[in-house]
Design a protein around this motif. Structure first.
Motif: not given
Length: 303
Positions: A220-221, A225-227, A232-233
């Motif tokens: 989940p962590a 981070n990927d989310d 941001k992109r």
């Protein structure tokens, strides 16, 4: 002193039958010098020679790194045996490694033994029986009299009792006893290696199990981070798209940037810095067209 006879070389007979002829051939596997030297040692594994066991001492003699008179259990006869094999003169036993003596037997005082198992761990031929916190005992028929169980005993409950009268060296020890002691020592070494490998395997399994249990918590962590990076992109892409549309609309209305031909150095530096920021934003966006001009307005702003 007993009369020593050299051990017979092992010879294997191989018969190859090919009709109509029968051919008999004899093949021998010569031993290394270290192995032949080891055959002449008493196999008490006492370490008095300065090496951890009889085999390393034999290898050291063969390599010329140790003298052939450093084995107290073998005594003077043992020196003579080795000298005959090596083709060297018989020299006195080196008493700095110990003196020739009657063979002793380790005896444990049952009233003092606390069952610490340290003597069992020290015995090179597994001649001590017992269990943790239980009284230990020495199996007399297996004891080589090496003395190695005495130093680690925390309560000094082990005594070395001479059991061969006036007989010393090889007079107090037989080739059969030496062969049996070597076999037990080799089995002990193999067992300890097997137990070490099994312990390492269990440790690896526990580590893998802990890693597998921690993986679902880490997932989940990582997903979070990927989310965050994706969000941001998306924000950057949306801002660039709004800026591009606004410039297109202003250009259609004739409200594009004015006075782009004669600008001061300070203003031009600000324009260049803004264009560079836009360029970096586009590089950070994987969906941006790398061939698209960073000046979306189509103006002739000096570069």
């Amino acid at each position: 002193m007993s009369t020593w006879k050299p051990p017979l070389r092992q010879v294997s007979l191989r018969v190859l039958c090919f009709l109509p002829h029968v051919t008999a051939t004899v093949s021998t596997t010569p031993k290394t010098l270290a192995a032949r030297i080891e055959d002449l040692l008493p196999q008490t594994q006492c370490t008095k020679c300065g090496y951890p066991a009889c085999r390393p001492y034999a290898e050291a003699i063969a390599a010329g790194e140790a003298s052939y008179n450093q084995c107290p259990p073998g005594g003077q006869e043992g020196v003579a045996r080795l000298a005959s094999l090596l083709g060297k003169p018989v020299i006195p036993l080196d008493t700095t490694h110990g003196v020739e003596r009657p063979r002793p037997l380790a005896v444990i005082d049952e009233n003092l033994c606390i069952g610490c198992t340290l003597c069992m761990q020290a015995c090179p031929v597994d001649a001590i029986a017992g269990a943790a916190k239980q009284m230990h005992t020495v199996i007399a028929e297996l004891c080589t009299g090496c003395d190695l169980c005495v130093p680690p005993c925390p309560v000094d409950c082990i005594a070395m009792i001479p059991v061969t009268g006036d007989a010393t060296g090889w007079d107090a020890w037989t080739q059969e006893q030496a062969d049996a002691a070597r076999t037990r020592h080799d089995r002990r070494i193999a067992r300890m290696e097997r137990e070490r490998m099994e312990a390492e395997a269990r440790a690896s399994a526990r580590q893998a199990s802990r890693a597998a249990q921690a993986a679902p918590e880490a997932a989940p962590a990582a997903l979070s981070n990927d989310d965050a990076e994706a969000k941001k992109r998306a924000i950057i892409q949306a801002a660039l798209e709004r800026s591009r549309k606004k410039k297109e609309e202003m250009a259609k209305l004739g409200a594009g940037p004015k006075n782009t031909e004669h600008v001061s150095a300070a203003v031009q530096a600000q324009i260049d810095a803004a264009e560079e920021r836009r360029r970096r934003l586009r590089m950070s966006d994987p969906n941006a067209d790398p061939n698209e001009d960073s000046n979306d307005s189509g103006s002739d702003t000096p570069r």
